[in-house]
Structure formats: structure tokens, C-alpha cells
Design a protein around this motif. Structure first.
Motif, short mmCIF file in Angstrom:
data_model
loop_
_atom_site.label_atom_id
_atom_site.label_comp_id
_atom_site.label_asym_id
_atom_site.label_seq_id
_atom_site.Cartn_x
_atom_site.Cartn_y
_atom_site.Cartn_z
N LEU A 49 0.83 -1.20 0.00
CA LEU A 49 0.00 0.00 0.00
C LEU A 49 0.86 1.26 0.00
N ARG A 50 1.95 1.24 0.76
CA ARG A 50 2.88 2.37 0.74
C ARG A 50 3.41 2.60 -0.68
N SER A 51 3.77 1.49 -1.34
CA SER A 51 4.30 1.59 -2.70
C SER A 51 3.26 2.18 -3.65
N ALA A 52 1.99 1.78 -3.46
CA ALA A 52 0.93 2.30 -4.33
C ALA A 52 0.77 3.81 -4.15
N VAL A 53 0.93 4.28 -2.91
CA VAL A 53 0.85 5.72 -2.66
C VAL A 53 2.04 6.43 -3.29
N ARG A 54 3.24 5.86 -3.10
CA ARG A 54 4.44 6.49 -3.66
C ARG A 54 4.37 6.55 -5.18
N ALA A 55 3.79 5.51 -5.77
CA ALA A 55 3.72 5.43 -7.24
C ALA A 55 2.58 6.25 -7.81
N GLY A 56 1.68 6.71 -6.95
CA GLY A 56 0.54 7.49 -7.43
C GLY A 56 -0.68 6.66 -7.76
N SER A 57 -0.62 5.35 -7.54
CA SER A 57 -1.79 4.50 -7.78
C SER A 57 -2.90 4.80 -6.78
N LEU A 58 -2.51 5.23 -5.58
CA LEU A 58 -3.45 5.64 -4.55
C LEU A 58 -3.07 7.06 -4.12
N THR A 59 -4.01 7.97 -4.21
CA THR A 59 -3.74 9.36 -3.84
C THR A 59 -4.12 9.58 -2.39
N PRO A 60 -3.17 9.97 -1.56
CA PRO A 60 -3.49 10.15 -0.13
C PRO A 60 -4.30 11.41 0.14
N THR A 61 -5.23 11.31 1.08
CA THR A 61 -5.92 12.51 1.56
C THR A 61 -5.10 13.16 2.67
N THR A 62 -4.33 12.34 3.36
CA THR A 62 -3.38 12.81 4.38
C THR A 62 -2.11 11.98 4.22
N LYS A 63 -0.98 12.64 4.23
CA LYS A 63 0.29 11.95 4.01
C LYS A 63 1.28 12.37 5.08
N THR A 64 1.76 11.40 5.86
CA THR A 64 2.68 11.68 6.97
C THR A 64 3.78 10.63 6.98
N SER A 65 4.99 11.04 7.36
CA SER A 65 6.11 10.11 7.48
C SER A 65 6.30 9.70 8.93
N ASP A 66 6.76 8.47 9.15
CA ASP A 66 7.03 8.02 10.51
C ASP A 66 8.49 8.29 10.87
N LYS A 67 8.92 7.84 12.03
CA LYS A 67 10.28 8.14 12.51
C LYS A 67 11.35 7.46 11.67
N HIS A 68 10.96 6.48 10.84
CA HIS A 68 11.92 5.79 9.99
C HIS A 68 11.97 6.37 8.59
N GLY A 69 11.21 7.41 8.34
CA GLY A 69 11.19 8.02 7.02
C GLY A 69 10.23 7.37 6.05
N ARG A 70 9.47 6.38 6.51
CA ARG A 70 8.48 5.73 5.66
C ARG A 70 7.16 6.46 5.79
N LEU A 71 6.24 6.17 4.87
CA LEU A 71 4.88 6.67 5.03
C LEU A 71 4.31 6.08 6.32
N ASP A 72 3.80 6.93 7.19
CA ASP A 72 3.21 6.46 8.44
C ASP A 72 1.92 5.73 8.11
N ALA A 73 1.90 4.44 8.39
CA ALA A 73 0.77 3.61 7.99
C ALA A 73 -0.51 3.93 8.74
N SER A 74 -0.38 4.51 9.92
CA SER A 74 -1.57 4.86 10.69
C SER A 74 -2.10 6.24 10.35
N ALA A 75 -1.19 7.18 10.07
CA ALA A 75 -1.59 8.56 9.82
C ALA A 75 -1.87 8.85 8.35
N THR A 76 -1.25 8.09 7.45
CA THR A 76 -1.50 8.30 6.02
C THR A 76 -2.84 7.67 5.65
N ARG A 77 -3.69 8.45 4.99
CA ARG A 77 -5.03 8.00 4.66
C ARG A 77 -5.28 8.08 3.16
N ILE A 78 -6.11 7.18 2.65
CA ILE A 78 -6.44 7.12 1.24
C ILE A 78 -7.96 7.09 1.08
#
Length: 270
Positions: free
Chosen positions: A89-118
Motif C-alpha cells: 500500500l505504501r508503494s501504491a501511494v508512492r507510485a501514485g496509484s493511490l492518492t493520499p488525503t493525508t500523508k505523513t512520514s514516521d520516525k523511519h522516514g516511511r509513510l506512516d501507515a496509521s496517519a497516512t489515509r487514502i
């Protein structure tokens, strides 16, 4: 939910329960398989909720269990492909297959799976394109009888919600599992010293349950056979441990994508 999923991603410990892992997974599914039609009405959902839905698990389950137990759900109880599904799912957001309504990074620099919404509607369309079941009762359109991938639980047909009908491809990760020596070659930790790097990784693998590397392990070695690991999850572990920064890990992953995932190269661009 954020606290629950962050703990679930970081805590890969052996369950103290007498049940086998498959039995724990089935028990968790049975306890949380009822998905309210409400989820088909909400406009957007988190990546965590989306991942749980693809497995036929009610989105609030992690929070409910955390509140009841006072500790996070062990990944022993979750489907084998739960964390790789979040990465998909993170990959789909990064690739633009899923457009986030909210996009946040976690402490590891990844898309925060709890805060990022689609958007829920986009998620349903994406599931259909991937031949995944989104399991939302009043929005179900994906054929139910799709073969589950290796390592996942086969749905109990007596349950009101089935376990995810998944893609026929053998792996959800964009990477093929590599034996420990392959991981050492991909992620050198001792400059210009292959043997020292291998020894470092042997020590990491030996203590995988203690240091958390078990989160990236796909198979456990026996005898002379080495354990295998998912490179993308190894990369996440290295970033979490502070052994490599996210930019370097992503460069390494980009260079080492297998041919079947060459089209995802741009996902790891800095």
C-alpha cells in the motif's frame, strides 16, 4: 491505532501461547472477522485499516486488543503477509496509484501507515486491479474464489467475512527473499571487507528475535541452509536501528530490484 500498529511493526517476538502460529492467526480472524457496513460509507481510511480489510479483519481490532491486553498484538497472530501488505500500500501511494488525503512520514522516514489515509473508493478500485478482496460488506465486488498466496491462512468458509482473496503472484513484496549471504552482499556494513560483513550479519541473524531482525525473516535456516530475508524489510530494520539512513537503503533497493519489479524502480528514488 497509531500506537498499536507501530508496536505491531516493531515487536516480532515469539508468542508465549501454546497455540501454533496458524491457530493463533485463525483465532484472531474469528474474533475480528465481522466488518461493519460503516466502512463502506467512510470517505477515507488509513493504510493500516486498508491492510486489515484485505485480510477480512475489522480495522479497529488492533486498538481493541491493545486496550483489552495492555500490550500490542503479536505479529504471530496476524497474517504472514500483513506487514508486506502495508508496504504494498505504501508503494501504491508512492507510485501514485493511490492518492493520499493525508500523508505523513514516521520516525523511519516511511509513510506512516496509521496517519497516512487514502480514499475508500480508490482503495476499492485498487483492490479490484490487484485481484485483492477489500472485504467491505456493502461494497464487495471482487470474486471471492481467488487463490491465497503461500504462507497466508486459507479462509474458513463458515465465517461471515472471508480471509483476503489475494493476488496469484507468489510474493506480495517487490523483492525476492535472499539468503543471509545475499543480504550481506546487498547491505555491506564493513567497508571493503566482505568476510567481516558476513560475520556481522551472521551475528544479527543469530540474535534475530532479540534485535528485531526476525521481522524481515522469511524462512529459518536448518543445518547448513541459511535463513532467507526480505530485502525491503531488512532495509526498514537497518533504518530503525540507525545502521543506515533511508536514502542509502532506498538507493540499494533500487539498484537490486529483481527483473519482475523493474517497473517499481522510481518508487525508491530519493
Amino acid at each position: 491505532m497509531k500506537r498499536a500498529i507501530n508496536n505491531a511493526e516493531d515487536v516480532w517476538h515469539k508468542s508465549s501461547k501454546a497455540l501454533s502460529r496458524a491457530e493463533q492467526q485463525q483465532a484472531f480472524l474469528k474474533a475480528h472477522s465481522t466488518i461493519q457496513p460503516f466502512w463502506g460509507e467512510v470517505e477515507d481510511i488509513s493504510l493500516v485499516s486498508a491492510a486489515l480489510l484485505t485480510f477480512g479483519i475489522s480495522p479497529p481490532s488492533l486498538d481493541e486488543e491493545f486496550e483489552a491486553r495492555g500490550e500490542p498484538v503479536s505479529t504471530e497472530e496476524l497474517p504472514d503477509d500483513f506487514l508486506p501488505r502495508i508496504e504494498l500500500l505504501r508503494s501504491a501511494v508512492r507510485a501514485g496509484s493511490l492518492t493520499p488525503t493525508t500523508k505523513t512520514s514516521d520516525k523511519h522516514g516511511r509513510l506512516d501507515a496509521s496517519a497516512t489515509r487514502i480514499r475508500t473508493a480508490d482503495f476499492i478500485g485498487w483492490c479490484d486491479s490487484k485481484r485483492l478482496s477489500h472485504n467491505i460488506p456493502n461494497r464487495q465486488t471482487t470474486p471471492a474464489n481467488v487463490t491465497a498466496t503461500s504462507g497466508q491462512i486459507v479462509a474458513d468458509t463458515t465465517l461471515p467475512q472471508a480471509m483476503a482473496a489475494t493476488s496469484p503472484t507468489p510474493l506480495q513484496s517487490p523483492f525476492d527473499p535472499l539468503p543471509l549471504n545475499g543480504i550481506a552482499a546487498m547491505f555491506p556494513l564493513a567497508k571493503n571487507d566482505t568476510e567481516e560483513t558476513r560475520e556481522i550479519w551472521k551475528d544479527f541473524a543469530h540474535n534475530a528475535k532479540k534485535n528485531g531482525l526476525v521481522s524481515a525473516r522469511i524462512t529459518t535456516g536448518k543445518g547448513k541452509r541459511q535463513s532467507s530475508f526480505d530485502p525491503s524489510l531488512v532495509g526498514d530494520w537497518l533504518v530503525k536501528e540507525g545502521a543506515m539512513d533511508r536514502a542509502r537503503v532506498d538507493r540499494i533497493l533500487s539498484i537490486n530490484l529483481p527483473p519482475r519489479s523493474a517497473n517499481l524502480k522510481e518508487l525508491f528514488a530519493s
